[in-house]
Design an enzyme around this catalytic site. Structure first.
Site, mmCIF file in Angstrom:
data_model
loop_
_atom_site.group_PDB
_atom_site.id
_atom_site.type_symbol
_atom_site.label_atom_id
_atom_site.label_comp_id
_atom_site.label_asym_id
_atom_site.label_seq_id
_atom_site.Cartn_x
_atom_site.Cartn_y
_atom_site.Cartn_z
ATOM 1 N N HIS A 17 37.174 77.259 34.772
ATOM 2 C CA HIS A 17 37.201 77.896 33.448
ATOM 3 C C HIS A 17 36.684 79.330 33.544
ATOM 4 O O HIS A 17 37.264 80.262 32.993
ATOM 5 C CB HIS A 17 36.254 77.183 32.469
ATOM 6 N N LYS A 41 36.206 62.306 20.182
ATOM 7 C CA LYS A 41 35.770 62.271 21.579
ATOM 8 C C LYS A 41 34.264 62.441 21.665
ATOM 9 O O LYS A 41 33.729 63.454 21.198
ATOM 10 C CB LYS A 41 36.436 63.436 22.344
ATOM 11 N N ARG A 90 46.687 75.000 36.540
ATOM 12 C CA ARG A 90 46.175 74.556 37.838
ATOM 13 C C ARG A 90 47.295 74.117 38.762
ATOM 14 O O ARG A 90 47.244 74.328 39.965
ATOM 15 C CB ARG A 90 45.204 73.387 37.642
ATOM 16 N N SER A 127 36.698 69.104 34.048
ATOM 17 C CA SER A 127 35.375 68.665 33.588
ATOM 18 C C SER A 127 35.252 67.154 33.718
ATOM 19 O O SER A 127 34.190 66.632 34.072
ATOM 20 C CB SER A 127 35.149 69.067 32.129
HETATM 21 O O1 PNS Z 1 40.052 71.619 27.518
HETATM 22 P P1 PNS Z 1 41.184 70.860 26.890
HETATM 23 O O2 PNS Z 1 40.679 69.584 26.255
HETATM 24 O O3 PNS Z 1 42.326 70.642 27.838
HETATM 25 O O4 PNS Z 1 41.757 71.803 25.726
HETATM 26 C C1 PNS Z 1 42.820 71.399 24.896
HETATM 27 C C2 PNS Z 1 42.767 72.222 23.603
HETATM 28 C C3 PNS Z 1 41.417 72.008 22.925
HETATM 29 C C4 PNS Z 1 42.964 73.673 23.914
HETATM 30 C C5 PNS Z 1 43.911 71.713 22.678
HETATM 31 O O5 PNS Z 1 43.806 70.339 22.513
HETATM 32 C C6 PNS Z 1 43.891 72.408 21.324
HETATM 33 O O6 PNS Z 1 44.381 73.514 21.201
HETATM 34 N N1 PNS Z 1 43.285 71.736 20.303
HETATM 35 C C7 PNS Z 1 43.123 72.290 18.988
HETATM 36 C C8 PNS Z 1 43.936 71.522 17.949
HETATM 37 C C9 PNS Z 1 45.366 72.043 17.915
HETATM 38 O O7 PNS Z 1 45.614 73.200 17.634
HETATM 39 N N2 PNS Z 1 46.311 71.138 18.215
HETATM 40 C C10 PNS Z 1 47.718 71.460 18.277
HETATM 41 C C11 PNS Z 1 48.125 71.928 19.664
HETATM 42 S S1 PNS Z 1 49.823 72.397 19.730
#
Ligand code: PNS
Length: 163
Positions: A17, A41, A90, A127
């Site tokens: 990150h 979560k 990644r 993570s």
């Molecule tokens: O670190 P992560 O869990 O892979 O991150 C994923 C994250 C938090 C970036 C993604 O789930 C997100 O953007 N969540 C916010 C809610 C949202 O906008 N959902 C629609 C995505 S198209």
């Protein structure tokens, strides 16, 4: 001011990150790190703890703002006038879901998503894996900033003592 956001769960932030945030901080005037809250979560760290850790390790970059957000990422971007989301890729396996989210987000508000290829050093890193390995006593010290590693080891010890 050219702004971008690096979103994620950051539970906790790891060196993969951090590398993406550092690279983004060289491309933009201000980089927002948005800790997205997922109430379904149960995390290893609270959102406030995650923010504290990210703030601590991004201080040297000088242009990083760390905030939490509950809701859609596109709303976070719109409220702050942020036109670009930066995501680290990644491996090819990341691409399908990332592309789906990028297309959805673009369709919702026109926000762009830019992908940065993660350094090969960290291409396996998540993570979730770090927490799993650390919880069984594996050494993940090379994968986390020192302060984050210390907090993770302490938290795992606290959790074990509670059991
Ligand atoms: O670190 P992560 O869990 O892979 O991150 C994923 C994250 C938090 C970036 C993604 O789930 C997100 O953007 N969540 C916010 C809610 C949202 O906008 N959902 C629609 C995505 S198209």
């Amino acid at each position: 001011m050219r702004r971008a956001v690096c979103p994620g769960s950051f539970d906790p932030i790891h060196k993969g990150h951090l590398e993406i945030i550092e690279r983004a901080s060289k491309l933009y005037d201000v980089v927002h790190v948005a800790v997205l809250i997922n109430r379904n979560k149960q995390g290893m760290f609270t959102v406030e703890e995650r923010i504290g850790l990210i703030e601590e390790v991004t201080v040297p970059f000088g242009n990083v703002v760390v905030e939490s957000h509950h809701g859609l990422l596109v709303d976070y971007c719109r409220d702050r006038g942020i036109p670009a989301i930066i995501k680290g890729l990644r491996a090819v396996s990341d691409f399908d879901y990332e592309l789906q989210m990028a297309q959805m987000n673009h369709g919702l508000t026109g926000v762009e998503t830019l992908f940065l290829p993660t350094s090969p050093t960290y291409s396996f890193l998540s993570s979730t894996l770090v927490k799993e390995v650390a919880s069984y006593g594996g050494d993940v010290s090379h994968l986390l900033p020192e302060t984050v590693h210390r907090r993770l080891v302490d938290r795992i010890a606290e959790r074990k003592a509670e059991q």
